[in-house]
Design an enzyme around this catalytic site. Structure first.
Site, PDB file in Angstrom:
ATOM      1  CB  CYS A  14      -0.986   0.040   1.178  1.00  0.00           C
ATOM      2  SG  CYS A  14      -0.049  -0.041   2.781  1.00  0.00           S
ATOM      3  CB  CYS A  55      33.180  27.982  13.643  1.00  0.00           C
ATOM      4  SG  CYS A  55      34.298  27.150  14.825  1.00  0.00           S
ATOM      5  CB  CYS A  65      35.787  24.708  11.643  1.00  0.00           C
ATOM      6  SG  CYS A  65      36.091  26.428  11.583  1.00  0.00           S
ATOM      7  CB  CYS A 123      38.985  25.204  14.082  1.00  0.00           C
ATOM      8  SG  CYS A 123      37.890  26.779  14.521  1.00  0.00           S
ATOM      9  CG  HIS A 126      -3.876   0.895   4.680  1.00  0.00           C
ATOM     10  ND1 HIS A 126      -3.354  -0.137   3.890  1.00  0.00           N
ATOM     11  CD2 HIS A 126      -5.129   1.546   3.972  1.00  0.00           C
ATOM     12  CE1 HIS A 126      -4.100  -0.093   2.735  1.00  0.00           C
ATOM     13  NE2 HIS A 126      -5.006   1.029   2.754  1.00  0.00           N
TER      14      HIS A 126
END
Length: 896
Positions: free
Chosen positions: A309, A459, A755, A758, A841
């Site tokens: 279904c 960040c 990042c 970083c 259903h």
């Protein structure tokens, strides 16, 4: 004849009887856990089609995991009750006779979900757990190889075929339901049913019912192809075996019969490899035969092939997408098929989809079978192979992506890189990103369904604050529902009747979705004015203790359908201090050394024709001082709990055994449908001489007429229950969902962003904004919530407009300036899911492009619907069409 088929099943199950030496039940839960983990680690998945795997009730398995502290290696110090015998009865249909063995071909209860209702375990794990705990029944399943890659999977559901033998005129006499593996061959099916009827297999030839009552002769050169290769439907496929005449001629050749009499189903349980429990369901499926009739184009149902279904719902929505329907119905797609695309399906998906669109819009059938398309989907997407219930949105996404790759005009895709903004204007970056996307992707799907959103990552480090802006394509919007991060749960509280006799009371509690049982107990304690150290929480099932819930148990692992009952007991040392989520490393909070907890159930005489006793009412827990309490004290406490069941209270203060309308028995861990237990006479003996901690006691009522069963289940509702219900019923708008979708959020540790400044992964803040909106906007409402331990569905009503959905408020001024037309949409289809996770259903509503009427599509049924039916709590995937697209389109109505 039945014994012959039974022998065939026993041969398939032969490996089950060659068992290794099973270990004795360990003395401690820790050793049980170690043994099962070692067995489980040896085999993660099937290795051969000769193997037999087993299903086990997820509810029982979860209780066993709690008992052995499966996810907790902190220790084994607290005395915990082991689960009772394994109970797999809920995996089988209600009508299944429990005195008959379950085979690999026995049908399961409808709509079961793995990890929610059952778990698939290796034979060694099943045999060991069953050896320790008993119960059952064993639910074996075979292993089959599927797809071009021959992937090994456990076959959960066999095919159910309607098999008949032809009479003297070649017409079917009686359809008998036959369950058979989808990987079994047509020859094996023929030989098995012929052996049952003592017919020479060489004297029959197979026919299949392909539409209505028309039969088509099957190619006997393909007898060794599997039933799945023949693309038989999972449930209701009719097979006729024509029996050759004694003179060597065939009845159907003589009669030149192409149309046979209406099917004469029988509910008699003479099915091959199938219990009588499925015969009635089969009969209902077989009785529905489709007639060739004229219907409005597009108003055509899709036959359910067995839990498909979800697929039918998705296909009806795509079929009623005007741009897609015309593209395929007019065969434009044939010019664009890309058979060389390694990401595509060699054009097979587009071809089968195009053929289905022709069938749905030819106006000649009231319903058709999507079996050819289903077969192709299963070949290229193993997750959709088989006949388990799936998700209509996931299938919609797969179909759109697969059709795009099959129709992608770009044969050789150039290499492109993700474009970063680096401080440049959004308009410039968005155009570059879309141009890159179009260099690799050009199809009708991109033109009609794909849009673009802006993704901003920041960040979180104060010294960095790096901002990354990219523009990414999307095919649909998955919108979260703005539900709180709490979960609403109901708990029944049973007070200590000796101090405060009263009926059990149901409380409605709001707890963190990611919380623990300790949080739930703390919330209940605050609601009812007591401390959490006086509460023990249990899962009650069929008037018995199914599991004692530890403070550390995740609330995600508790289903909404579970009946939670908390009991007021003498104070426990650790449970109420500090943060309840991190306390209670033992089971319920650490009980005082001198406190004895006794679990008590009510049992009545079994019904006529049944043996033993039956549990009834709400069980309860007594807490006593082990060094002081006597058997008489326990009798008196049980009397306080039970007096509400009596027509009138006992008159005497000093109980005498002959005056008590029940007998008290000391039992093991299971009391279901049994007369188990050793009677505990009324005396002044110390109770700890007969009972250990968490001992199970049964109150066996002598006469079923001496108590009120209605009073035993009487529960009052606290006002918090009604507040929770009002909260569940509160209305949400589609705008609320869009606002939440575009709201900035912090990434989880698992989704951390790298990042570039970083040089490390960070839990950045992420925000999505709509930029370029498509002609057809598909909106997915995220009603289903899944985690490792928890599954839930949000049935809250989301209100959305049928016409003039204006999204300009969700676009920036720059994005609005880039729009080729106002972002205003009209709804034309919805995919709906009704019911819960275990019994849901799928249906669909769609607006016909020719007559502009709404229709409700429910598998093979297609009926006209009214507009006030469309918006409901079942709406799951919404399909919107931009107004300017509808205005400039001038579809030519189909001729009837």
């Amino acid at each position: 004849t039945q014994s012959t088929w039974g022998h065939l099943n026993r041969l398939r199950l032969l490996p089950f009887f060659f068992m290794y030496e099973l270990p004795a039940k360990p003395a401690s839960a820790a050793v049980e856990k170690k043994i099962i983990k070692e067995l489980d680690n040896k085999q993660f998945s099937p290795a051969s089609t000769t193997e037999t795997w087993f299903l086990i009730s997820e509810k029982w398995f979860a209780a066993w995991k709690d008992y052995v502290l499966w996810d907790d290696d902190s220790g084994d110090a607290f005395d915990r009750p082991a689960p009772g015998p394994i109970n797999n009865k809920e995996l089988l249909p209600n009508e299944f006779p429990m005195d008959k063995p379950v085979t690999t071909l026995t049908l399961l209860r409808k709509h079961l979900i793995e990890s929610h209702d059952y778990r698939i375990i290796p034979k060694s794990v099943w045999e060991t757990l069953h050896h320790w705990y008993g119960g059952g029944p064993a639910v074996p399943r075979g292993v089959i190889a599927i797809g071009d890659q021959k992937k090994l999977i456990v076959e959960l559901t066999p095919m159910v075929l309607g098999v008949s033998f032809g009479d003297a005129h070649g017409q079917p006499t009686q359809d008998l339901p036959v369950s058979f593996s989808k990987q079994g061959t047509l020859r094996q099916l023929r030989d098995a049913v012929c052996q049952q009827r003592n017919i020479d297999p060489s004297k029959v030839r197979p026919w299949t019912c392909f539409f209505g009552n028309n039969f088509r002769k099957l190619d006997e050169a393909k007898l060794d192809e599997t039933l799945d290769d023949h693309r038989f439907q999972m449930e209701g496929q009719r097979i006729l075996f024509e029996v050759q005449n004694t003179d060597g001629t065939w009845p159907r050749d003589k009669a030149a019969v192409t149309t046979v009499a209406a099917n004469t189903t029988s509910s008699a349980s003479t099915a091959v490899g199938l219990t009588s429990s499925s015969s009635s369901q089969y009969g209902r499926n077989m009785a529905t035969q489709q007639r060739v009739t004229r219907v409005p184009p597009g108003v055509c149902g899709l036959n359910n092939l067995g839990n498909t279904c979800f697929m039918n719902s998705a296909l009806q929505c795509l079929s009623n997408t005007p741009e897609l329907q015309q593209y395929f119905f007019n065969d434009v797609y044939k010019q664009h098929i890309n058979r060389k695309n390694p990401l595509g399906m060699k054009g097979q998906l587009a071809e089968r989809f195009g053929e289905l669109i022709h069938e749905l819009w030819c106006g000649e059938r009231s319903s058709v079978s999507p079996s050819d398309l289903k077969h192709v989907i299963g070949r290229f997407a193993p997750q959709f192979m088989g006949y388990a219930q799936q998700d209509s949105q996931e299938l919609t996404a797969f179909l759109l992506d697969g059709l795009h790759e099959d129709l992608n005009l770009v044969v050789v895709k150039p290499y492109t890189e993700t474009i970063e903004s680096n401080g440049r204007p959004d308009m410039v970056v968005a155009r570059e990103s879309w141009h890159n996307h179009r260099q690799r992707n050009q199809s009708v799907i991109v033109d009609v369904f794909q849009g673009q959103y802006k993704s901003t990552l920041v960040c979180p480090e104060p010294h960095c604050q790096k901002v990354s802006i990219t523009f990414d394509p999307f095919m649909y919007l998955s919108l979260p529902l703005p539900m709180e991060r709490e979960r609403l749960m109901d708990v029944i509280l049973v007070r200590d009747a000796s101090s405060q006799p009263c009926d059990p009371t149901r409380y409605g509690l709001k707890v963190p979705k990611q919380g623990r049982v300790g949080d739930l107990k703390q919330a209940l304690a605050e609601q009812c004015g007591m401390t959490a150290d006086r509460l023990v929480l249990t899962d009650v099932h069929r008037s018995s203790f199914y599991a004692m819930l530890p403070n550390t148990k995740r609330l995600e692992d508790i289903r909404d359908s579970d009946i939670l009952v908390a009991y007021e007991v003498l104070a426990c040392r650790a449970a109420a201090q500090g943060n309840p989520s991190t306390l209670g490393t033992r089971l319920y909070g650490e009980v005082e050394d001198d406190v004895l907890l006794l679990r008590v159930v009510h049992r009545k005489n079994a019904r006529v024709g049944y043996k033993g006793r039956e549990n009834f009412g709400i069980p309860f827990i007594l807490s006593v001082k082990a060094s002081e309490a006597t058997v008489r004290d326990v009798y008196n406490m049980i009397r306080a709990h039970s007096e509400k069941l009596l027509p009138q209270p006992m008159e005497t203060d000093q109980l005498e055994e002959e005056e008590v309308p029940y007998r008290l028995k000391v039992c093991g861990d299971s009391t279901m449908s049994s007369d188990e237990g050793k009677e505990l006479p009324l005396s002044d003996e110390p109770i700890n001489r007969f009972c250990r901690n968490l001992q199970l006691l049964a109150v066996d009522w002598v006469d079923n007429n001496s108590f009120s069963e209605e009073a035993s289940v009487k529960i009052g509702d606290h006002e918090s229950v009604h507040m929770n219900r009002r909260t569940r019923a509160s209305e949400i708008t589609l705008g609320d969902c869009l606002q939440l979708f575009t709201k900035a959020e912090r990434l989880s540790p698992e989704d951390s962003w790298f990042c570039p400044s970083c040089k490390d992964f960070k839990q950045a803040t992420k925000k999505l904004d709509l930029w370029k909106l498509p002609e057809i906007l598909v909106v997915h409402l995220k009603r289903f919530q899944y985690s490792k331990y928890f599954r839930d569905k949000l049935d809250v009503l989301v209100d959305y407009p049928l016409e003039s959905l204006d999204l300009s408020g969700f676009l920036s001024e720059e994005a609005l300036a880039e729009c080729e037309a106002p972002p205003v949409y009209d709804l034309y289809a919805t995919s709906n899911h009704s019911g819960g996770l275990g019994g849901g259903h799928y249906t669909a509503y769609a607006k016909n492009k020719d007559d502009q009427h709404w229709y409700h599509f429910n598998d093979s049924s297609a009926r006209q619907a009214s507009e006030n039916q469309i918006v409901s709590s079942s709406s799951y995937v919404l399909f919107y069409r931009r107004k300017d697209v509808a205005a400039r389109a001038s579809p030519v109505p189909m001729q009837h």
